[in-house]
Design a protein around this motif. Structure first.
Motif, PDB file in Angstrom:
ATOM      1  N   CYS B 349     -17.923 -28.985 -68.436  1.00 53.79           N
ATOM      2  CA  CYS B 349     -19.330 -29.032 -68.030  1.00 53.79           C
ATOM      3  C   CYS B 349     -19.789 -27.701 -67.482  1.00 53.79           C
ATOM      4  O   CYS B 349     -20.980 -27.475 -67.294  1.00 53.79           O
ATOM      5  CB  CYS B 349     -19.556 -30.154 -67.027  1.00 53.79           C
ATOM      6  SG  CYS B 349     -19.121 -29.699 -65.339  1.00 53.79           S
ATOM      7  N   GLY B 350     -18.836 -26.802 -67.176  1.00 56.66           N
ATOM      8  CA  GLY B 350     -19.207 -25.452 -66.786  1.00 56.66           C
ATOM      9  C   GLY B 350     -19.443 -25.229 -65.308  1.00 56.66           C
ATOM     10  O   GLY B 350     -19.813 -24.132 -64.907  1.00 56.66           O
ATOM     11  N   GLN B 351     -19.219 -26.253 -64.487  1.00 55.76           N
ATOM     12  CA  GLN B 351     -19.462 -26.063 -63.046  1.00 55.76           C
ATOM     13  C   GLN B 351     -18.423 -25.161 -62.375  1.00 55.76           C
ATOM     14  O   GLN B 351     -18.744 -24.445 -61.443  1.00 55.76           O
ATOM     15  CB  GLN B 351     -19.417 -27.406 -62.309  1.00 55.76           C
ATOM     16  CG  GLN B 351     -20.573 -28.323 -62.552  1.00 55.76           C
ATOM     17  CD  GLN B 351     -20.493 -29.534 -61.637  1.00 55.76           C
ATOM     18  OE1 GLN B 351     -21.188 -29.618 -60.653  1.00 55.76           O
ATOM     19  NE2 GLN B 351     -19.618 -30.476 -61.961  1.00 55.76           N
ATOM     20  N   CYS B 352     -17.162 -25.269 -62.825  1.00 51.51           N
ATOM     21  CA  CYS B 352     -16.078 -24.550 -62.145  1.00 51.51           C
ATOM     22  C   CYS B 352     -15.626 -23.377 -63.010  1.00 51.51           C
ATOM     23  O   CYS B 352     -15.329 -23.547 -64.194  1.00 51.51           O
ATOM     24  CB  CYS B 352     -14.875 -25.459 -61.899  1.00 51.51           C
ATOM     25  SG  CYS B 352     -15.299 -27.133 -61.383  1.00 51.51           S
ATOM     26  N   CYS B 355     -12.245 -23.561 -65.100  1.00 53.29           N
ATOM     27  CA  CYS B 355     -12.315 -24.460 -66.248  1.00 53.29           C
ATOM     28  C   CYS B 355     -13.195 -23.848 -67.336  1.00 53.29           C
ATOM     29  O   CYS B 355     -12.793 -23.738 -68.491  1.00 53.29           O
ATOM     30  CB  CYS B 355     -12.865 -25.802 -65.791  1.00 53.29           C
ATOM     31  SG  CYS B 355     -13.194 -26.971 -67.108  1.00 53.29           S
ATOM     32  N   THR B 393     -10.117 -27.340 -59.358  1.00 47.86           N
ATOM     33  CA  THR B 393     -11.475 -27.597 -59.849  1.00 47.86           C
ATOM     34  C   THR B 393     -12.006 -28.940 -59.360  1.00 47.86           C
ATOM     35  O   THR B 393     -11.276 -29.728 -58.771  1.00 47.86           O
ATOM     36  CB  THR B 393     -11.479 -27.576 -61.392  1.00 47.86           C
ATOM     37  OG1 THR B 393     -10.428 -28.441 -61.843  1.00 47.86           O
ATOM     38  CG2 THR B 393     -11.247 -26.179 -61.925  1.00 47.86           C
ATOM     39  N   CYS B 395     -13.096 -31.612 -61.109  1.00 49.29           N
ATOM     40  CA  CYS B 395     -12.462 -32.769 -61.742  1.00 49.29           C
ATOM     41  C   CYS B 395     -11.198 -32.308 -62.449  1.00 49.29           C
ATOM     42  O   CYS B 395     -10.862 -31.125 -62.444  1.00 49.29           O
ATOM     43  CB  CYS B 395     -13.422 -33.487 -62.691  1.00 49.29           C
ATOM     44  SG  CYS B 395     -13.481 -32.814 -64.362  1.00 49.29           S
TER      45      CYS B 395
END
Ligand SMILES: Cc1cc2nc3c(=O)[nH]c(=O)nc-3n(C[C@H](O)[C@H](O)[C@H](O)COP(=O)(O)O)c2cc1C
Ligand code: SF4
Ligand code: FES
Lengths: 227, 431
Positions: B349-352, B355, B393, B395
């Motif tokens: 999803c690009g939040q972290c 990742c 991260t 998740c």
């Protein structure tokens, strides 16, 4: 591809192809009397009402309209009723966003900026917010696609059984490039991630339908069936 | 009957009616004893339903294996606030195709599970979040929901008990990360499906920031059987800590792919060679992924273990959602690892940062190795990237992406080196 077994990148020909369900609804294995309708449940589901039916399921039609019209009104007639039913099921209107985007997609075939703005207005959300959400999800087409959107799974289980070859066969048969639409507007061919039908490789989704156990040589028959 | 092949070793609880089109109708379901578990549950106190499921030892079937009854017991005491049950039917883990089979053959079994779960946690509303691609399964479930409402099994005053539970079917729109429970909750709320930082856990602040339990399709259906037949009945199968039966979905190079229902703890080798018939050409098994693409890979020599949570963990992998992917000796393993990492790069999803950047970077290196332009030091780089992606991260998608990389480098280093040396035998096999 050897005659007996082509290895990792081709479909194992020792699979019991004779038991393939008519209509490519998957291998019926030890249930050879099952028909396509039995597997897909079409007789059970029957016709779904345009107004969405029971409010608890009104947000889930998504593919009811076969002929898309990018100019069609979004919130009229049965669709106006459907939105009201959807809104009833959530504590706020923001939660109705995915179902209402699905509905807009069903009517118009893709989500243009104008369509997203209309949805934003109907739900009382900001246009930028709606775009931010819509672009997160891969099933919303942001531009026009072919009448038949062909999505071939090339993820691991299908890949082990020849998914790449099936993708190539669709590209060859339609004469189009990856993600492009044929000049007659009929076909768009794309690669897709796991469709959750890994035991029936290769899995292909064409509009709302899954075609399973697809081999490259099946592609002409599938395309003929669509017309 | 598991579908589409059967085996005498199977124990059919969940999969009993697969391949039986009559069972999906309300009448057919009632004739097969359907909705008796709901009747029984409504006659019990909600806390007793939770205790029965707790006593059964049932563990969540969505991947993490957390005990279902314990999760339900984390729900706060019922005050004025609404509670929600959310059924996770997002099934998108590569190799997994059990929930779709459960829904399309036995939709009423899932509704019964949702109603019982909602009753147990005193939720007024159950949402079923089904992935948008499962349109055919969703239409079957939609029809079943309409039948259940019409027959008084859902809605107001269910079966005259005074209990109200609504069921709403919610279609996802194509994002693997919406299977992660907090990503799913954000998606249900009409947001981008980005996972949330935990705590708070869903039991405290879940859907619409209200107390929520998120349960997998198979967990809820199993819970209904437990309420009907009792915890002791369920414990007759499986091991001390991995109780009951489980659906195993098998794909890849096996003669008889499909779903099989077996007691947990079943021997893994026997499963692959006997139940699934071994590989199509009788070739040796090179590698097996036992629990979906997110778990470490085993070699063909590591199969003498039980198919349960503890034995898999002892073998350095995970049971996950029971999705077995078999690869024979013709497999270009590096290509398949690259394909899995491509998937995670696409679905992050690009939040972290670890990742988002790590998955894309690792995918680029793997592609280069696959194309015969890898260097030996690339393996060290891959291991370092994987290390940075693990445990850091929001998740565990990031950890999941690292699992096939590290396990394949540990166990199949020669495959990588052969590609670097452009060995003709291997190069010929790679498509
Ligand atoms: C990246 C990711 C994807 C997941 N996908 C699914 C899924 O598709 N279905 C599912 O039931 N659980 C999935 N899970 C697990 C859920 O987060 C959650 O643990 C599960 O739904 C809880 O239900 P259970 O206790 O019944 O297993 C996923 C987790 C992660 C980290
Ligand atoms: S680990 Fe990856 S998928 Fe999970 S929240 Fe972070 S960026 Fe998103
Ligand atoms: S890998 Fe193709 S459907 Fe799952």
């Amino acid at each position: 591809m050897s005659a007996a077994y082509g290895g990792a990148d081709s479909p194992p020909s020792s699979w019991p192809q004779a038991l393939q369900n008519p209509g490519f609804a998957g291998d019926t294995g030890e249930f050879p009397t099952l028909t396509e309708a039995d597997v897909r449940g079409t007789a059970y589901v029957g016709e779904r009402p345009r107004d969405g039916g029971h409010p608890g399921v009104a947000g889930t039609l998504a593919y009811q309209v076969a002929e898309k019209n990018p100019e069609a009104p979004l919130f009229e007639g049965p669709y106006a009723e459907r939105v009201v039913k959807i809104l009833e099921r959530y504590p706020d209107s923001q939660a109705a966003l995915l179902p209402v985007l699905h509905m807009a997609h069903e009517i118009r075939g893709h989500l243009s900026p104008g369509t997203m703005d209309e949805v934003a207005e109907r739900l009382g959300l900001s246009p930028a917010y709606v775009r931010g959400v819509a672009t997160f999800y891969s099933m919303y087409n942001l531009g026009p696609v072919g009448k038949y959107l062909i999505q071939v799974c090339t993820n691991i289980s299908c890949n082990l059984c020849g998914g790449d070859a099936v993708l190539q066969a669709f590209l060859d048969a339609t004469g189009t490039g990856m993600g492009e639409t044929t000049p007659d507007g009929l076909y768009t061919v794309m690669e897709v991630e796991c469709l959750g039908a890994c035991g029936f490789p290769t899995a292909v989704q064409i509009n709302e339908r899954y075609f399973e156990n697809v081999r490259p040589e099946d592609v002409p028959a599938i395309l003929a069936r669509l017309r | 009957m598991a579908y589409p092949y059967r085996h005498p070793s199977e124990v059919l609880v969940l999969a009993k009616y697969f391949g039986d089109p009559e069972a999906r109708t309300l009448r057919g379901w009632e004739e097969r004893g359907g909705y008796q578990a709901l009747r029984k549950a409504l006659g019990m106190a909600p806390a007793d339903v939770v205790n029965e499921v707790k006593a059964s030892g049932l563990r969540g079937r969505g991947g993490a294996g957390f005990p279902t009854g314990v999760k339900w017991s984390f729900m706060p005491p019922k005050g004025d606030k609404p509670h929600f049950l959310v059924c996770n039917a997002d099934e998108s883990e590569p190799g997994t195709f059990k929930d779709r089979e459960l829904i399309r053959w036995t939709p009423h079994a899932l509704l019964e599970g949702c109603l019982i779960g909602a009753y147990a946690i005193r939720a007024e509303h159950a949402y079923i979040y089904i992935r948008g691609e499962f349109f055919e399964a969703a239409q079957i479930l939609a029809k079943a929901i309409e039948e259940a409402y019409a027959a008084g099994y859902a809605g107001q005053n269910i079966l005259g008990s005074g209990v109200d539970i609504d069921i709403t079917l919610h279609l996802g729109a194509g994002a693997y990360i919406c299977g992660e429970e907090t990503g799913l909750l954000n998606s249900l709320e009409g947001r981008r499906g980005e996972p949330r930082v935990k705590p708070p856990f869903p039991a405290i602040a879940g859907a619409f920031r209200l107390p929520t339990a998120v349960n997998n399709v198979e967990s809820l259906i199993a819970a209904a059987h437990i309420v009907q037949n009792g915890a002791e009945w369920y414990r007759q199968w499986g091991t001390e800590k991995s109780t009951g039966t489980k659906l195993f979905c098998v794909s890849g190079h096996v003669k008889r792919p499909g779903n099989y229902e077996l007691p947990l703890g079943f021997n893994f080798r026997e499963f692959i060679y006997d139940v699934c018939g071994g590989t199509p050409g009788g070739r040796p098994v090179k590698a097996v992924i036992p629990g979906g693409s997110s778990v470490p890979i085993l070699t063909g020599d590591e199969l003498d273990i039980g198919m349960d949570y503890e034995a898999m963990a002892a073998a350095g992998t995970m049971l996950g959602c029971g999705s077995v992917i078999v690869m024979d000796d013709t497999t270009n393993l590096v290509k398949q690892v690259r394909r899995m990492v491509d998937f995670y790069a696409h679905e992050s999803c690009g939040q972290c940062t670890p990742c988002r950047e790590g998955t894309a970077w690792a995918a680029r290196i793997l592609r280069r190795i696959e194309n015969g332009r890898g260097l030996e030091e690339d393996l060290q780089t891959l291991l370092e990237i994987s290390d940075n992606m693990s445990g850091k991260t929001i998740c565990v998608l990031s950890d999941a992406a690292a699992a096939p990389i590290t396990s394949s480098i540990q166990k199949f280093r020669d495959d990588y080196l052969a590609l670097m040396r452009r060995e003709p035998a291997l190069a010929a096999r790679s498509a």
